[in-house]
Design a protein around this motif. Sequence first.
Motif, PDB file in Angstrom:
ATOM      1  N   ASN A   1       0.839  -1.379  -0.094  1.00 27.46           N
ATOM      2  CA  ASN A   1       0.057   0.131   0.069  1.00 27.46           C
ATOM      3  C   ASN A   1       0.791   1.261  -0.037  1.00 27.46           C
ATOM      4  O   ASN A   1       0.412   2.267  -0.695  1.00 27.46           O
ATOM      5  CB  ASN A   1      -0.859   0.066   1.485  1.00 27.46           C
ATOM      6  N   ASN A   2       1.861   1.123   0.692  1.00 27.88           N
ATOM      7  CA  ASN A   2       2.933   2.488   0.433  1.00 27.88           C
ATOM      8  C   ASN A   2       4.114   2.261  -0.218  1.00 27.88           C
ATOM      9  O   ASN A   2       4.853   3.144  -0.182  1.00 27.88           O
ATOM     10  CB  ASN A   2       3.296   2.730   2.007  1.00 27.88           C
ATOM     11  N   ARG A   3       3.917   1.373  -1.131  1.00 28.97           N
ATOM     12  CA  ARG A   3       4.961   1.000  -2.215  1.00 28.97           C
ATOM     13  C   ARG A   3       6.407   1.102  -1.705  1.00 28.97           C
ATOM     14  O   ARG A   3       7.340   1.161  -2.372  1.00 28.97           O
ATOM     15  CB  ARG A   3       4.878   2.342  -3.294  1.00 28.97           C
ATOM     16  N   THR A   4       6.561   0.461  -0.495  1.00 33.00           N
ATOM     17  CA  THR A   4       8.057   0.175   0.142  1.00 33.00           C
ATOM     18  C   THR A   4       8.363  -1.199   0.372  1.00 33.00           C
ATOM     19  O   THR A   4       9.239  -1.358   0.665  1.00 33.00           O
ATOM     20  CB  THR A   4       8.156   1.127   1.364  1.00 33.00           C
ATOM     21  N   GLY A   5       7.320  -2.103   0.249  1.00 25.74           N
ATOM     22  CA  GLY A   5       7.470  -3.526   0.686  1.00 25.74           C
ATOM     23  C   GLY A   5       7.178  -3.619   2.286  1.00 25.74           C
ATOM     24  O   GLY A   5       7.457  -4.655   2.847  1.00 25.74           O
ATOM     25  N   VAL A   6       6.988  -2.792   3.067  1.00 28.81           N
ATOM     26  CA  VAL A   6       7.060  -2.584   4.230  1.00 28.81           C
ATOM     27  C   VAL A   6       5.429  -2.595   4.792  1.00 28.81           C
ATOM     28  O   VAL A   6       4.893  -1.490   4.617  1.00 28.81           O
ATOM     29  CB  VAL A   6       7.932  -1.766   4.869  1.00 28.81           C
ATOM     30  N   MET A   7       4.931  -3.388   5.427  1.00 28.15           N
ATOM     31  CA  MET A   7       3.805  -3.089   6.303  1.00 28.15           C
ATOM     32  C   MET A   7       3.961  -2.966   7.827  1.00 28.15           C
ATOM     33  O   MET A   7       4.758  -3.846   8.399  1.00 28.15           O
ATOM     34  CB  MET A   7       2.883  -4.527   6.141  1.00 28.15           C
ATOM     35  N   PRO A   8       3.225  -1.961   8.398  1.00 32.11           N
ATOM     36  CA  PRO A   8       3.537  -1.490   9.905  1.00 32.11           C
ATOM     37  C   PRO A   8       2.784  -2.631  10.621  1.00 32.11           C
ATOM     38  O   PRO A   8       3.418  -2.758  11.937  1.00 32.11           O
ATOM     39  CB  PRO A   8       2.803  -0.381   9.710  1.00 32.11           C
ATOM     40  N   GLU A   9       1.883  -3.294  10.517  1.00 36.85           N
ATOM     41  CA  GLU A   9       1.293  -4.336  11.517  1.00 36.85           C
ATOM     42  C   GLU A   9       1.274  -5.565  10.882  1.00 36.85           C
ATOM     43  O   GLU A   9       0.922  -5.999   9.703  1.00 36.85           O
ATOM     44  CB  GLU A   9      -0.197  -3.904  11.893  1.00 36.85           C
ATOM     45  N   ARG A  10       1.623  -6.682  11.908  1.00 40.76           N
ATOM     46  CA  ARG A  10       1.460  -8.125  11.203  1.00 40.76           C
ATOM     47  C   ARG A  10       0.192  -8.631  12.013  1.00 40.76           C
ATOM     48  O   ARG A  10      -0.040  -8.755  13.021  1.00 40.76           O
ATOM     49  CB  ARG A  10       2.636  -8.665  11.799  1.00 40.76           C
ATOM     50  N   GLU A  11      -0.799  -9.122  11.105  1.00 42.52           N
ATOM     51  CA  GLU A  11      -1.822  -9.913  11.508  1.00 42.52           C
ATOM     52  C   GLU A  11      -1.801 -11.404  11.851  1.00 42.52           C
ATOM     53  O   GLU A  11      -2.628 -11.945  12.455  1.00 42.52           O
ATOM     54  CB  GLU A  11      -3.093  -9.985  10.538  1.00 42.52           C
ATOM     55  N   PHE A  12      -0.744 -11.854  11.297  1.00 41.19           N
ATOM     56  CA  PHE A  12      -0.452 -13.458  11.723  1.00 41.19           C
ATOM     57  C   PHE A  12       0.580 -13.794  12.560  1.00 41.19           C
ATOM     58  O   PHE A  12       1.503 -12.937  12.950  1.00 41.19           O
ATOM     59  CB  PHE A  12      -0.142 -14.002  10.054  1.00 41.19           C
ATOM     60  N   ALA A  13       0.143 -14.954  13.607  1.00 36.20           N
ATOM     61  CA  ALA A  13       1.326 -15.314  14.307  1.00 36.20           C
ATOM     62  C   ALA A  13       2.284 -16.330  13.551  1.00 36.20           C
ATOM     63  O   ALA A  13       1.962 -16.759  12.516  1.00 36.20           O
ATOM     64  CB  ALA A  13       0.489 -16.205  15.220  1.00 36.20           C
ATOM     65  N   ILE A  14       3.503 -16.299  14.254  1.00 33.35           N
ATOM     66  CA  ILE A  14       4.468 -17.188  13.649  1.00 33.35           C
ATOM     67  C   ILE A  14       4.046 -18.705  14.034  1.00 33.35           C
ATOM     68  O   ILE A  14       4.065 -19.094  15.015  1.00 33.35           O
ATOM     69  CB  ILE A  14       5.828 -16.784  14.203  1.00 33.35           C
ATOM     70  N   PRO A  15       4.079 -19.501  12.996  1.00 32.97           N
ATOM     71  CA  PRO A  15       3.661 -21.074  13.041  1.00 32.97           C
ATOM     72  C   PRO A  15       4.701 -21.485  13.665  1.00 32.97           C
ATOM     73  O   PRO A  15       5.855 -21.379  13.383  1.00 32.97           O
ATOM     74  CB  PRO A  15       3.415 -21.500  11.755  1.00 32.97           C
ATOM     75  N   THR A  16       4.607 -22.641  14.606  1.00 31.32           N
ATOM     76  CA  THR A  16       5.704 -23.398  15.222  1.00 31.32           C
ATOM     77  C   THR A  16       6.092 -24.670  14.377  1.00 31.32           C
ATOM     78  O   THR A  16       7.329 -25.076  14.390  1.00 31.32           O
ATOM     79  CB  THR A  16       5.149 -24.021  16.436  1.00 31.32           C
TER      80      THR A  16
ATOM     81  N   HIS B   1      14.002  -5.824  -3.841  1.00 32.90           N
ATOM     82  CA  HIS B   1      14.331  -4.397  -3.343  1.00 32.90           C
ATOM     83  C   HIS B   1      14.405  -4.405  -1.903  1.00 32.90           C
ATOM     84  O   HIS B   1      14.316  -5.162  -0.791  1.00 32.90           O
ATOM     85  CB  HIS B   1      12.762  -3.537  -3.488  1.00 32.90           C
ATOM     86  N   THR B   2      15.265  -3.223  -1.450  1.00 32.40           N
ATOM     87  CA  THR B   2      15.666  -3.061  -0.149  1.00 32.40           C
ATOM     88  C   THR B   2      14.520  -2.698   0.759  1.00 32.40           C
ATOM     89  O   THR B   2      13.501  -2.057   0.348  1.00 32.40           O
ATOM     90  CB  THR B   2      16.579  -1.822  -0.220  1.00 32.40           C
ATOM     91  N   LEU B   3      14.373  -3.396   2.061  1.00 31.97           N
ATOM     92  CA  LEU B   3      13.195  -2.955   2.780  1.00 31.97           C
ATOM     93  C   LEU B   3      13.617  -2.572   4.045  1.00 31.97           C
ATOM     94  O   LEU B   3      14.666  -2.679   4.897  1.00 31.97           O
ATOM     95  CB  LEU B   3      12.627  -4.469   3.311  1.00 31.97           C
ATOM     96  N   VAL B   4      13.208  -1.050   4.477  1.00 32.33           N
ATOM     97  CA  VAL B   4      13.759  -0.376   5.490  1.00 32.33           C
ATOM     98  C   VAL B   4      13.122  -0.218   6.711  1.00 32.33           C
ATOM     99  O   VAL B   4      11.730  -0.202   6.643  1.00 32.33           O
ATOM    100  CB  VAL B   4      13.859   1.236   4.892  1.00 32.33           C
ATOM    101  N   ARG B   5      13.660  -0.402   7.860  1.00 31.79           N
ATOM    102  CA  ARG B   5      12.834  -0.404   9.066  1.00 31.79           C
ATOM    103  C   ARG B   5      13.814  -0.053  10.249  1.00 31.79           C
ATOM    104  O   ARG B   5      14.819  -0.512  10.371  1.00 31.79           O
ATOM    105  CB  ARG B   5      12.163  -1.594   9.585  1.00 31.79           C
ATOM    106  N   ASP B   6      13.470   1.241  10.799  1.00 30.71           N
ATOM    107  CA  ASP B   6      14.561   1.487  12.067  1.00 30.71           C
ATOM    108  C   ASP B   6      15.937   1.809  11.818  1.00 30.71           C
ATOM    109  O   ASP B   6      16.881   1.331  12.549  1.00 30.71           O
ATOM    110  CB  ASP B   6      14.091   0.825  13.157  1.00 30.71           C
ATOM    111  N   GLY B   7      15.970   2.375  10.577  1.00 32.97           N
ATOM    112  CA  GLY B   7      17.590   2.533  10.104  1.00 32.97           C
ATOM    113  C   GLY B   7      18.374   1.409   9.938  1.00 32.97           C
ATOM    114  O   GLY B   7      19.377   1.458   9.291  1.00 32.97           O
ATOM    115  N   ILE B   8      17.507   0.451   9.430  1.00 31.84           N
ATOM    116  CA  ILE B   8      18.133  -0.874   8.962  1.00 31.84           C
ATOM    117  C   ILE B   8      17.872  -1.415   7.744  1.00 31.84           C
ATOM    118  O   ILE B   8      16.456  -1.227   7.519  1.00 31.84           O
ATOM    119  CB  ILE B   8      17.974  -1.908  10.049  1.00 31.84           C
ATOM    120  N   ALA B   9      18.466  -1.716   6.601  1.00 33.38           N
ATOM    121  CA  ALA B   9      18.017  -2.175   5.412  1.00 33.38           C
ATOM    122  C   ALA B   9      18.317  -3.696   5.188  1.00 33.38           C
ATOM    123  O   ALA B   9      19.261  -4.125   5.852  1.00 33.38           O
ATOM    124  CB  ALA B   9      18.751  -1.401   4.186  1.00 33.38           C
ATOM    125  N   TYR B  10      17.228  -4.261   4.981  1.00 38.45           N
ATOM    126  CA  TYR B  10      17.229  -5.973   4.638  1.00 38.45           C
ATOM    127  C   TYR B  10      16.885  -6.019   3.139  1.00 38.45           C
ATOM    128  O   TYR B  10      16.186  -5.439   2.395  1.00 38.45           O
ATOM    129  CB  TYR B  10      16.020  -6.474   5.638  1.00 38.45           C
TER     130      TYR B  10
END
Length: 556
Positions: free
Chosen positions: A145-160, A449-458
């Motif tokens: 939605n913001n064309r950055t590849g980053v979503m601010p909120e996660r709706e799913f839990a991490i499966p075990t 593409h690079t993914l940016v969060r809190d000053g870190i690029a992944y």
Amino acid sequence: MPSDSAAVRRHGLKALVALIAGVIVIGLIQSRAPETDYQKALLQSLAAGGFALLVVLYQLQRASAAAALAWLVPASCLAMVLAAVTFLRFESFSGEMVPRFSWRFGSTETPNLKVTPLAQTDSDEPTVESEGLAETGSWLEFLGNNRTGVMPEREFAIPTSADEVNRRWDIGIGEGWSSFAVSDGIAVTLEQRDEMECVTAYRLSDGQLLWLVEHKANHFQTLGGGGPRSTPAIVPATELSPGRVYVQGATGTVWCLRLSDGEIFWQRDLLEITGWTLSDSENAISWGRAGSPLIVDNLCVLPLGGPDSESESGRSLIALDAATGETRWRSGEQQISYASPMVMTLGGERQIVSVNEADITGHDIASGKVLWSFPWEGKSNSGANCAAAIPAGEDKFLIGKGYGGGSSLIQVSQADDTSSSVESSSKQEKFVATELWHSSRVLKTKFNHTLVRDGIAYGLSNGALQAVEIESGERLWEQSRRDRLGQGQAVLVEDVLVVQGEEGEVMLVAADPDDYRELIRIPALQHKTWNIPTVVDNLILVRNAHQAIALELPQR
């Protein structure tokens, strides 16, 4: 003819020496691949290995002739070739030019294509609402939605375990490297079906085909495969306007369609606009048009392309009226790349940033005027630019490149230059693009593409997931060579990287700057995958040129 045992031993020893030398050279080349480029390392290894193989075969032939068995080497080579042709089938090349084969007589489990839209059947299947699966989330365009590849909120839990991940649907799909855009419970993508290039819409709840719009067009390139490359953009419905879908095909056809049923509002041909022939376009942009539509301020902005003469009219970008499809402006002298235009605020001004064949430019949104440019080497029929520019802090963006290119952090500032004119004392604004750092060791984002969060690029750098401190360009960690995912894709959902491996698997990795932590690896697609995953609520939609799956994760 009697055997000459001394000659047999001599030539056999020479063959062994050539084999060992070839293995050593290839080992040295491959040892440098993580820091350089796996594709270049492969080509160099093939050259070294091919030369060593010829020497080995020559010496073995001399040895077999000395043993009165001159037929042995050619007969063995012929038998191996016949066996390979009989039992193996070439599928495609990987993103690093590794040929991919499958067993010719093996069976595949890829589901069949859905060919009949639901509206044309008498199906009494339950609706989305009656199944209780009415999703509210959306993924409206390329990279979200913001064309950055980053979503601010996660709706799913991490499966075990992978057993906790449900396949809500698993369908066959046509060729192409497009991804899904989603709104109002409808997932839209592009695909190639025989000679028809198609825009298809699937019901998010169960994968049923809702509508299909097609026209005759077919892009294919041996290394890049066939089908459309771009991702649709959706403008959701309002009280005054229906939902609209904007798409671009691989050969330059642009559509505006109604989201609910695929009705065509307008259609344009970019080749017709420039007067460019299809063959000339395919020669210059060998891997097909991949720019995803950017919808901004009632404009649909796309890379245009065209012959050299078109540079006077503008060929880097075209802006079409989003409502009518009429041309509003054209801009830029550079040939296009495979990157998509982006909107960001730089130097205090909101603008469009375009990565072109050999430079990066900033454009005024209303007029398309070029505000600044920065050289960025590339060639759209060889070492191409594929990654878009990604915002990376105030007035900054990151740009990455594969083929050993690396990445740069660019700052765009606005310098004041007082006019010398007697009649005017107003200040003329001038934008300056400055490279803060460049590194050939980090964020070599070839297709992703690079993914940016809190000053870190992944990002997937040279096929391995990597974390980099943006301010310094320092590499914080990198996925091991054994675990690398090749030329896949990744998006960032709050604190988790959703990574699509080139071989089809999906991984969840912690977005942790301190250490690489793989959370879970989920089996998914069966074939090469270059498509970006789409995340909506607790669903991860993945697809490639054969198959599309909706992975349903536990709710958070």
